[in-house]
Design an enzyme around this catalytic site. Structure first.
Site, mmCIF file in Angstrom:
data_model
loop_
_atom_site.group_PDB
_atom_site.id
_atom_site.type_symbol
_atom_site.label_atom_id
_atom_site.label_comp_id
_atom_site.label_asym_id
_atom_site.label_seq_id
_atom_site.Cartn_x
_atom_site.Cartn_y
_atom_site.Cartn_z
ATOM 1 N N ASN A 45 45.543 -17.480 -6.287
ATOM 2 C CA ASN A 45 46.170 -16.832 -6.962
ATOM 3 C C ASN A 45 46.624 -15.550 -7.779
ATOM 4 O O ASN A 45 45.752 -14.985 -7.556
ATOM 5 C CB ASN A 45 46.462 -18.329 -7.881
ATOM 6 C CG ASN A 45 45.211 -18.243 -8.932
ATOM 7 O OD1 ASN A 45 44.861 -17.419 -9.142
ATOM 8 N ND2 ASN A 45 44.884 -19.592 -8.804
ATOM 9 N N ASP A 234 48.500 -29.107 -1.373
ATOM 10 C CA ASP A 234 48.041 -28.786 -3.204
ATOM 11 C C ASP A 234 49.339 -27.467 -3.488
ATOM 12 O O ASP A 234 49.367 -27.030 -4.580
ATOM 13 C CB ASP A 234 46.829 -27.881 -2.268
ATOM 14 C CG ASP A 234 46.351 -27.354 -4.250
ATOM 15 O OD1 ASP A 234 45.628 -27.232 -5.040
ATOM 16 O OD2 ASP A 234 46.080 -26.185 -3.375
#
Lengths: 361, 361, 361
Positions: A45, A234
């Site tokens: 991320n 996810d």
């Protein structure tokens, strides 16, 4: 724990602590080392934490390789091992861009038609040499014939060093079998869209994603790799969590995931997630995977997988942050919140018991 | 056609040993052209046709390179060219797995703050040597300062061989400017979810996809490449089309696409598509891209891009198939159907005029 | 250097009809070059240097396209060119994220059954316009029949401008043939795991990676692209180098790589690397690729490829750093160190001779 060393995969790694398989199944923690893949920016991320889904995908690939290899180790019909279930998994520590993820796998139990694989992931900073255990996951595979994908083949039995190993394995096998049946019955639920939702309600953060199943998503049999599905799940769960709390979030754990049905190449899958529960510092998100068999099949949409993901919110220094409480509106939402609370308290109790036991030893 | 050769890009090309076009463009060190890219299974649908989105992404990358290079060709503030608009593009013939896609680009007009690039794609079967023109696309770029992304820089003017080339370019420039303004005003529309829709209604096939913008999606400035956005838009449009007609579908054309606003790294984008019109053998799908600026920004969701994609349905032999008629229910759906019909008839008329003109010549 | 222009490759860029700048460049119908590929974060390490493996993969794709095109240029059995060998390659200067890599290729020699391709890579900073030659690589391909993958077809001969070009090509052909035979005999070696290794020993940094060969890794014949293999080899070599010296490292050169055997789709490949030699400022890493033919083949694991990679360690300013000396323990390690030293001194002597020659001219 029963340890069946898979020779072919046992060769490679370096920094293996403890004795290396001093005979049958010694104290080496990572007996079937393998990969070592450098984590890249796209695996992570914006804050540099590697997505839980990337790790789950690596775990599943290792499990698929070792169990397919085992199921083909005796003369007989060639087969491919298909993922049937992943046991609850904790993400013990975050992995960062530039670190190497080392994945090891071993077969710990075989029933007549299924294989239990234990996969461990260790992240390694190759500059400092620091290593951390990231995941310990247990996966169940079923061998499907390469000629006839609907035929489940027999699994060659493994040898156990001690009788108890087999007994414990059998117990785990029975437990998961029961849980799979139960989950299958819960499967009718659907995530309905909400128009103009208020912040912190369930409708506000719920999200879904469609994905066209391409060749690279699939095994030799033309069905989606379990790891690909988990990575997408996810992804959706992470977006739900981030929409809810608008901070940097990371996967903390995944409850047992059951793969009820195969998904064929060319299908469109819809992955939907909604928040079910928040504690002070964690969020539980339920994720469904529904498949539309495409183009050339008369079949209707079906539920292929479902699971609960738990996320935590992190500050810039990596410390857990408080999470805004989930606002439940409908009766169903309130019921799901209570069920989530039950799972949360149960896990918490289990963890405390483990810690006390560890302290006593 | 105006042809202004950009010095920097004139260098690397191919089979030109020795002098390159009469000396000025000399120093042609690398004689053989970049050999294109082989199309892989992942670039294509199950029937082996390469996704229109894959082609659009390649086109945009070529456009971004040539226009960034041009805008930095004079001493001054360094900049990156950002995609502002793509003119209507037809997919003239399908590309298959194993073929090589050769992309070429040239700058055909510059205004004070924008660059027009013409990109051509030719697919080549390297086994048979057969070549087909696949796309001719026109893209508009705007140079943004590397230091201050909100500052639009001036574009170095190009030289035209003939005065008419400049005049025609200016006309194209004015036309697109007008169209961009108009489109921006239409931007309030939203695709609302529909519960339990009937087959062949708008609600039945409408689809959306969320995507977390990662580092590899972005330019040096940290904003999404236009090509990445177009690839996702084509993916959603393709799923809408396939849901409607349940056959193998391919992109036939894309109407002008305007990039109203930049999308920053770390954003979550929602790409939504709904069918607006069907003719006997084609489907028009409207696609919206909405961005949620993530985590650390106070800004609300905004419309970043919108466009119309046209798809056709193909039989196993690659022949166009009849398409089920779209069932419109609400007043808005009926209005959009009529608007789509207008665009369809207009394009048809334009194409017939071109063919007649070509026949006369 | 012999330069034989391959007609087919001079043509392909798209759709630019009309005369090309006065005709001197002959039949160069398509004037606008393919604009290369922008290097993305995923192509690079944490310090922003593009992996040698990414460059090797681009080189091999270019080589495969031009040689497949050439081998199909005459009527006859359709074929796909398979990579047989890459000559020693130096990485002349690092490439960074955001730069454009321009790849050019030409055929420089043909024997009865093989094609020699020269590929050049030039990196270009499109902001400053700066260009650097990054790689000059020589690759050998063999045409395999599309119908029968075990059948090697004949290569259409090329025309040489001067007789010496053919003679020099023939000499290179004979030399590489000899070297391929020699390498094949060395192939029995295996990398064994080491328990609790000391820093700077061979065992401490040795690493391996497994990869399941999917459809997008493969050619039309269903065998792994040589470029995919080289990219994975570079990844393992890079991990070995980083583990040894714990700094930012980059690929400096690759010794000749021989592709002894094809690797089929569905295989699991194990890529293992160990350090063999260190000089003051460089590290030599030996890399093996072993394939396990999966599931439906009775065959044993086999050695498919092996090669030596040389890495250097860079400071934050991009200056070469001293490298910790490799501690050799066993007789075999000491022997391999001496062999590595031999290669190192030979390369050094060759380079000095070239520089003296260049200075004299």
């Amino acid at each position: 724990m029963a340890r069946q060393l898979i020779r072919a995969i046992a060769v490679p790694l370096g920094g293996c602590t403890g004795t290396w398989a001093g005979g049958t199944a010694g104290g080496c923690e990572f007996p079937c080392p393998s990969p070592g893949r450098i984590m890249r920016p796209d695996d992570a991320n914006v804050a540099g934490n590697v997505h839980g889904g990337t790790i789950l995908k690596m775990i599943e690939e290792a499990g698929a390789i070792i169990s397919t290899r085992h199921c083909n180790s005796q003369a007989g019909e060639p087969c491919v091992a298909a993922l049937a279930r992943v046991e609850r998994t904790d993400f013990l520590s975050p992995v960062c861009i530039g670190e190497v993820a080392n994945v090891s796998a071993e077969i710990t139990y075989t029933s007549r038609h299924s294989v239990e694989v234990q996969v461990n992931v260790m992240s390694e900073n190759i500059l400092t040499g620091a290593k951390k255990v990231t995941n310990k996951a247990t996966l169940w595979y079923v061998p499907l014939s390469l000629k006839n994908v609907n035929k489940v083949l027999e699994v060659p039995p493994i040898q156990y060093a001690r009788k108890e190993q087999e007994d414990e394995g059998k117990k785990r096998y029975e437990e998961q079998k029961l849980d799979r049946l139960e989950t299958k019955q819960r499967n009718g639920d659907v995530i309905f869209p909400v128009i103009n939702p208020e912040p912190h309600t369930v409708g506000y953060s719920q999200s879904s994603l469609i994905h066209l199943v391409g060749p690279s998503d699939c095994t030799l049999l033309g069905f989606v790799h379990g790891g690909v599905t988990m990575k997408l799940m996810d992804e959706v769960a992470g977006i739900v969590a981030a929409r809810h709390c608008k901070t940097n979030i990371v996967t903390a754990s995944v409850d047992a995931i059951n793969f009820h049905e195969k998904i064929k190449k060319g299908s469109v899958i819809t992955i939907s997630g909604r928040m079910t529960f928040t504690s002070n510092k964690s969020m539980e998100i339920e994720v469904f995977v529904d498949a539309d068999p495409f183009v050339d099949e008369p079949r209707e949409r079906y539920r292929a997988v479902s699971a609960f993901f738990t996320y935590v919110s992190l500050s810039k220094e990596g410390k857990p942050l408080p999470v805004p409480q989930l606002l439940t509106e409908t009766e169903d939402e309130k019921r799901r919140f209570e069920e989530g609370k039950g799972r949360y308290l149960q896990t918490k109790a289990k963890r405390q018991a483990q810690m006390q036991q560890a302290a006593r030893q």
